[in-house]
Every structure is written in structure tokens, then in C-alpha cells.
Design an enzyme around this catalytic site. Structure first.
Site, PDB file in Angstrom:
ATOM      1  N   ALA A  95       4.003  29.837   2.597  1.00 39.86           N
ATOM      2  CA  ALA A  95       3.583  28.649   1.852  1.00 39.86           C
ATOM      3  C   ALA A  95       2.324  28.561   1.298  1.00 39.86           C
ATOM      4  O   ALA A  95       1.346  29.464   1.589  1.00 39.86           O
ATOM      5  CB  ALA A  95       3.555  27.304   2.749  1.00 39.86           C
ATOM      6  N   LYS A  96       2.008  27.821   0.178  1.00 40.47           N
ATOM      7  CA  LYS A  96       0.667  27.988  -0.348  1.00 40.47           C
ATOM      8  C   LYS A  96      -0.415  27.627   0.460  1.00 40.47           C
ATOM      9  O   LYS A  96      -1.762  28.056   0.128  1.00 40.47           O
ATOM     10  CB  LYS A  96       0.830  26.837  -1.552  1.00 40.47           C
ATOM     11  CG  LYS A  96       1.695  27.313  -2.814  1.00 40.47           C
ATOM     12  CD  LYS A  96       1.729  26.599  -4.045  1.00 40.47           C
ATOM     13  CE  LYS A  96       2.583  27.199  -5.093  1.00 40.47           C
ATOM     14  NZ  LYS A  96       3.248  26.285  -5.832  1.00 40.47           N
ATOM     15  N   ARG A  97      -0.383  27.067   1.593  1.00 42.04           N
ATOM     16  CA  ARG A  97      -1.401  26.767   2.604  1.00 42.04           C
ATOM     17  C   ARG A  97      -1.902  28.028   3.260  1.00 42.04           C
ATOM     18  O   ARG A  97      -2.914  28.119   3.877  1.00 42.04           O
ATOM     19  CB  ARG A  97      -0.944  25.806   3.730  1.00 42.04           C
ATOM     20  CG  ARG A  97       0.033  26.038   4.552  1.00 42.04           C
ATOM     21  CD  ARG A  97       0.579  25.063   5.722  1.00 42.04           C
ATOM     22  NE  ARG A  97       1.709  25.684   6.277  1.00 42.04           N
ATOM     23  CZ  ARG A  97       2.909  25.296   5.801  1.00 42.04           C
ATOM     24  NH1 ARG A  97       3.074  24.840   4.981  1.00 42.04           N
ATOM     25  NH2 ARG A  97       3.836  25.964   6.399  1.00 42.04           N
TER      26      ARG A  97
END
Ligand code: GLU
Length: 276
Positions: A248-250
């Protein structure tokens, strides 16, 4: 030269990670291994979340990975006219209505059946009279535009599509209910923009993560309504990390950028994504 045309269509809301590398490499190989064309499209219609800095980073990261693309990069935010023209056609067919509901209104309709994205729109604004619509608009109430999918299904007739993952599939036009095709804050939506662009760019094979598979039912419905050809689909599994979680982008440490800065080579990233 083969007639296969694929695309990679990231949204510039963060840096690319290993999962994107997998997706981009899948699309690139699906075209280039057979002498076809590979296109790059930046899906930046969400003006609040997309940043020019991430768009630039996508170009740099893909080039570093060894991927090249044909023609100009298509940036969706520069093509609102194209989506507007498609919207007008759907509107002209009587398939579109303004929806004045807020998120809270929709969330309050607890009893609504669920679709892949959560509760289906309960249809509150579908039956408003022209007079009610006029008054709400005059009062400056913001509105989105929704597709009346029952009418759309009747206009399109039954349809099928082919997906490498799921085989020959019968389209389910009602799966997402009355989808938004133009948002309150932007004059299109993901579903409309992706369908118009795949058509205008001559994409013949859509490769993308299996999380987007359900949306294909809507995209093919729109293709039928707009007289577009239906491409072939090849949804792919999503790459997961060592703990089985989707990238995920996180996960900042796993961006291609961070990997590069810590000395990981492009060849190693390609290997980790499953490509030699
Ligand atoms: N822009 C979408 C994403 O980043 C992909 C759209 C598509 O491939 O159809 O998830």
C-alpha cells in the site's frame, strides 16, 4: 508488429511501490513480448489527492525500472472535454440523473443492499421531479451525476466479456447500483474516464489488479452504451509482502524510490516482482 495495446494507469497519489512495479511489468510484458504497444496513463482526476510531484516520480521510477512507453503520456486531468462528450451522449440517451445526496445521506440508508464498494446507492434522487431538480440546482446544492443502471441495462442488452483470470463472464450491470459517472468535485469519475480513455487510446488488453475486476462489469456496460469495442481483460493477482499483506502507498519503505536509495538495483526489483 502485433496489434496488442496495453497500458499502465497509476493514480499519482503517492510513490510507486513493488505492487505497482509488478502491475507495470505485467502490462509491459503483455505488449512487448509479442511486439505490441505499451501506453502510460496518469489517472489524476482526483485534484485533491493527486500531486504533480508524484506524476513526475512515476515517470522517473518506471524509466529506472527499464520500462519505456509508446507515444505521449496521457494525463486524464487534461482531457475533461473527452469525458464531458461521453457524458453528454449518455445524458442524451436519458440514462443520467443528478444526485444531491451527501455521503452522510447515503450512509444513513442502512438497509441498502451491498455491492463491491459498500452499500448500493438507495436511489433517493432517481425519482426527483424536474421541478425538484431545478430548485435544488438553483439553491446551489452540489450534485454528482449517476447512471440509472436499470435503464442502462435495458438500453445495452445482455453482454459478456473475457478475462484471463475469470474466463468468459456474463456482465452484471447492476453490480454497483447507480454508479457515479461525474463527481461533485470533478466532471468525471474513475469508471467513465477509464472507459473513455481505453477506447480513445485503442487499448486491446487491459491488465490490472484483481481488486479492479468487479469494476469491469460497469466498464463493459459503458462500452456497450457508447458503442466502444470491448478489450480483453487479464486481471492479475496482487503482490503481497512477506506477511501476506497487499503493498500500500502507506508502506513508505517499500516504494521503488526508497528501495533505489537504499542501493537495491532495478534488476533486483524486477526479480522481486517475479520477472527475470
Ligand atoms: N488508476 C487505477 C489505480 O491506480 C488503475 C485503473 C485501471 O487500471 O483501470 O488503481
Amino acid at each position: 508488429m502485433s496489434s496488442v495495446v496495453t497500458r499502465f494507469a497509476p493514480s499519482p497519489t503517492g510513490y510507486l511501490h513493488l505492487g505497482h512495479a509488478f502491475s507495470a511489468l505485467t502490462a509491459w510484458h503483455a505488449a512487448r513480448d509479442v511486439g505490441g504497444r505499451f501506453l502510460l496513463r496518469i489517472e489524476d482526476i482526483d485534484i485533491r489527492r493527486c500531486k504533480a510531484e508524484f506524476t513526475e516520480a512515476i515517470l522517473v521510477d518506471l524509466a529506472w525500472l527499464g520500462l519505456d512507453w509508446d507515444g505521449e503520456v496521457r494525463r486524464q486531468s487534461r482531457h475533461f472535454d473527452d469525458y464531458g462528450a461521453a457524458l453528454d451522449r449518455l445524458g442524451g440517451m436519458g440514462l443520467v440523473y443528478p444526485c444531491f445526496c451527501t455521503r452522510a445521506d447515503i450512509a444513513a440508508a442502512q438497509s441498502a443492499p451491498h455491492g463491491p464498494d459498500g452499500p448500493l446507492y438507495p436511489g433517493t434522487c432517481r425519482h426527483r421531479t424536474p421541478e425538484e431538480r431545478r430548485q435544488l440546482m438553483q439553491a446551489g446544492t452540489e450534485f454528482a451525476l449517476r447512471l440509472d443502471v436499470e435503464k442502462a441495462a435495458a438500453a445495452a442488452g445482455p453482454y459478456r466479456f473475457h478475462d484471463a483470470l475469470c474466463g468468459d463472464v456474463e456482465g452484471d450491470p447492476l453490480l454497483f447500483g447507480d454508479v457515479v459517472i461525474a463527481r461533485k468535485d470533478t466532471p468525471t469519475s474513475y469508471h467513465l474516464a477509464v472507459t473513455v480513455d481505453d477506447h480513445l487510446q485503442g487499448v486491446t488488453l487491459v491488465t490490472r489488479g484483481e481488486d479492479l475486476y468487479p469494476a469491469t462489469h460497469v466498464h463493459v456496460l459503458l462500452q456497450r452504451l457508447l458503442d466502444y469495442a470491448t478489450p480483453r481483460y487479464a486481471h492479475h493477482r496482487l503482490l503481497t509482502d512477506a506477511d501476506g499483506r497487499r503493498f500500500a502507498k502507506r508502506d513508505r519503505s517499500l516504494t521503488l524510490r526508497a528501495m533505489r536509495e537504499s542501493g537495491v538495483s532495478a534488476a533486483e526489483v524486477r526479480r522481486q516482482a517475479g520477472f527475470v
